[in-house]
Design a protein around this motif. Structure first.
Motif, PDB file in Angstrom:
ATOM      1  N   ALA A 170      -2.174  -0.503  20.043  1.00 46.00           N
ATOM      2  CA  ALA A 170      -0.908  -1.239  20.114  1.00 46.00           C
ATOM      3  C   ALA A 170      -0.782  -2.196  18.935  1.00 46.00           C
ATOM      4  O   ALA A 170      -0.831  -3.423  19.076  1.00 46.00           O
ATOM      5  N   HIS A 171      -0.619  -1.638  17.737  1.00 44.22           N
ATOM      6  CA  HIS A 171      -0.440  -2.451  16.537  1.00 44.22           C
ATOM      7  C   HIS A 171       0.402  -1.673  15.521  1.00 44.22           C
ATOM      8  O   HIS A 171       0.626  -0.461  15.663  1.00 44.22           O
ATOM      9  N   GLU A 172       0.845  -2.395  14.483  1.00 43.05           N
ATOM     10  CA  GLU A 172       1.811  -1.827  13.541  1.00 43.05           C
ATOM     11  C   GLU A 172       1.272  -0.605  12.801  1.00 43.05           C
ATOM     12  O   GLU A 172       2.024   0.322  12.490  1.00 43.05           O
ATOM     13  N   ASP A 173      -0.031  -0.582  12.513  1.00 44.10           N
ATOM     14  CA  ASP A 173      -0.586   0.563  11.800  1.00 44.10           C
ATOM     15  C   ASP A 173      -0.393   1.851  12.593  1.00 44.10           C
ATOM     16  O   ASP A 173      -0.162   2.918  12.020  1.00 44.10           O
ATOM     17  N   THR A 174      -0.505   1.767  13.922  1.00 45.84           N
ATOM     18  CA  THR A 174      -0.253   2.954  14.755  1.00 45.84           C
ATOM     19  C   THR A 174       1.182   3.427  14.591  1.00 45.84           C
ATOM     20  O   THR A 174       1.448   4.629  14.466  1.00 45.84           O
ATOM     21  N   LYS A 175       2.112   2.491  14.580  1.00 45.76           N
ATOM     22  CA  LYS A 175       3.517   2.853  14.404  1.00 45.76           C
ATOM     23  C   LYS A 175       3.724   3.583  13.084  1.00 45.76           C
ATOM     24  O   LYS A 175       4.396   4.632  13.032  1.00 45.76           O
ATOM     25  N   ILE A 176       3.132   3.065  12.018  1.00 46.60           N
ATOM     26  CA  ILE A 176       3.270   3.706  10.704  1.00 46.60           C
ATOM     27  C   ILE A 176       2.632   5.087  10.714  1.00 46.60           C
ATOM     28  O   ILE A 176       3.195   6.062  10.209  1.00 46.60           O
ATOM     29  N   ARG A 177       1.438   5.187  11.298  1.00 46.40           N
ATOM     30  CA  ARG A 177       0.761   6.486  11.364  1.00 46.40           C
ATOM     31  C   ARG A 177       1.595   7.517  12.108  1.00 46.40           C
ATOM     32  O   ARG A 177       1.717   8.670  11.669  1.00 46.40           O
ATOM     33  N   VAL A 178       2.163   7.113  13.247  1.00 45.72           N
ATOM     34  CA  VAL A 178       2.951   8.059  14.052  1.00 45.72           C
ATOM     35  C   VAL A 178       4.207   8.489  13.300  1.00 45.72           C
ATOM     36  O   VAL A 178       4.559   9.676  13.265  1.00 45.72           O
ATOM     37  N   LEU A 179       4.902   7.545  12.678  1.00 44.61           N
ATOM     38  CA  LEU A 179       6.108   7.888  11.922  1.00 44.61           C
ATOM     39  C   LEU A 179       5.785   8.787  10.729  1.00 44.61           C
ATOM     40  O   LEU A 179       6.523   9.740  10.439  1.00 44.61           O
TER      41      LEU A 179
END
Length: 286
Positions: free
Chosen positions: A79-88
């Motif tokens: 639950a952090h921004e790096d996960t969001k970037i990785r998924v996108l």
């Protein structure tokens, strides 16, 4: 088909993506953007991105150019921004490779078992759901993530090769090891957890025997029996399996099966979670 359904395992070392058209994988290293005097090519997964005002590099280029280490955020939560970037980035790569005309996405991704709490799952879902405008390697794309499911890592892998009975799963990642006890496809919480170490966080990542002994010692604390049926997955599953089998005599490598139409494709055990997530996404959103 108006909406693309995906399973995304946004790992600390590599992302694995599974969908109706095939699979994809890339290094998930991320670093901040800077102006390069010499623009070297480090790999086919080199990416220069701009997402929500954050500019950076991802993939092999970030692995080599990051000034603060290996460009990876480790830990027992996604639950952090790096996960969001990785998924996108994972979605963008999949669209570019297979189906660039899609914009609407439904997906299942993962969270380590130890932090698979409702608040954590809600945080992951809320940061992913919505319309995202991203720019990768000079090309802008709009991605609309409509639905997100968050499955427990390791446990989700059982759906890559479904089977009943009492099964243990050892899911070895770069930053964590998820160990799961399953009875008839249902997770037993008291015999499952996440160890906060992985291949990339130990002193000698090539010493698979030591890593295996660490896993064995910690699973015996969960009262696992040496005669249990154990399935091993993750990037080093094939290498570490002989060491784990010395204690868990009935252990074997989990070979994920991607079902598409009337065909079944057997994949490397590193794709076990992603294939399982895709199967769960198909069931929930298909």
């Amino acid at each position: 088909m108006n909406r693309l359904i995906l399973g995304v395992d946004a790992g600390n070392h590599k992302a694995k993506v599974v969908g109706p058209f095939g699979i994809d994988s890339f290094k998930t290293n991320i670093c901040d953007w800077f102006e390069r005097d010499v623009e070297e090519v480090f790999g086919r997964d080199d990416m220069e991105f701009e997402i929500n005002g954050r500019k950076g590099f991802a993939g092999s280029i970030a692995e080599h150019e990051d000034q603060f280490g290996d460009g990876t955020m480790y830990g027992d939560s996604k639950a952090h921004e790096d996960t969001k970037i990785r998924v996108l980035l994972a979605i963008n790569r999949y669209l570019e490779r297979y189906c660039p005309h899609f914009t609407d996405i439904a997906l299942v991704t993962g969270q380590p078992i130890k932090r698979h709490k409702q608040a954590e799952k809600d945080a992951i879902s809320s940061m992913l759901i919505g319309i995202h405008e991203i720019k990768v390697n000079g090309k802008t794309r709009v991605i609309n993530i409509e639905k997100v499911g968050v499955a427990p890592e390791g446990s989700g892998a059982i759906w890559s090769c479904p089977q009943d009975g009492i099964i243990k799963i050892i899911d070895i990642g770069s930053g964590t090891v998820n160990v799961v006890s399953i009875v008839d496809r249902k997770l037993i919480n008291t015999a499952s957890t996440t160890f906060n170490f992985g291949v990339e966080t130990v002193n000698n990542k090539d010493d698979l025997g030591t890593i295996a002994r660490g896993i064995i010692r910690n699973t015996t604390k969960l009262k696992w029996n040496k005669n249990d049926k154990v399935l091993i997955c993750g990037g080093i599953a094939e290498g570490i399996a002989p060491h784990l089998i010395e204690h868990y005599h009935n252990a074997e490598i989990l070979v994920p099966e991607l079902v598409r139409g009337n065909g079944v494709t057997k994949l490397h055990p590193v794709f076990a979670n992603a294939v399982g997530f895709y199967a769960l996404a198909e069931g929930a959103f298909g």
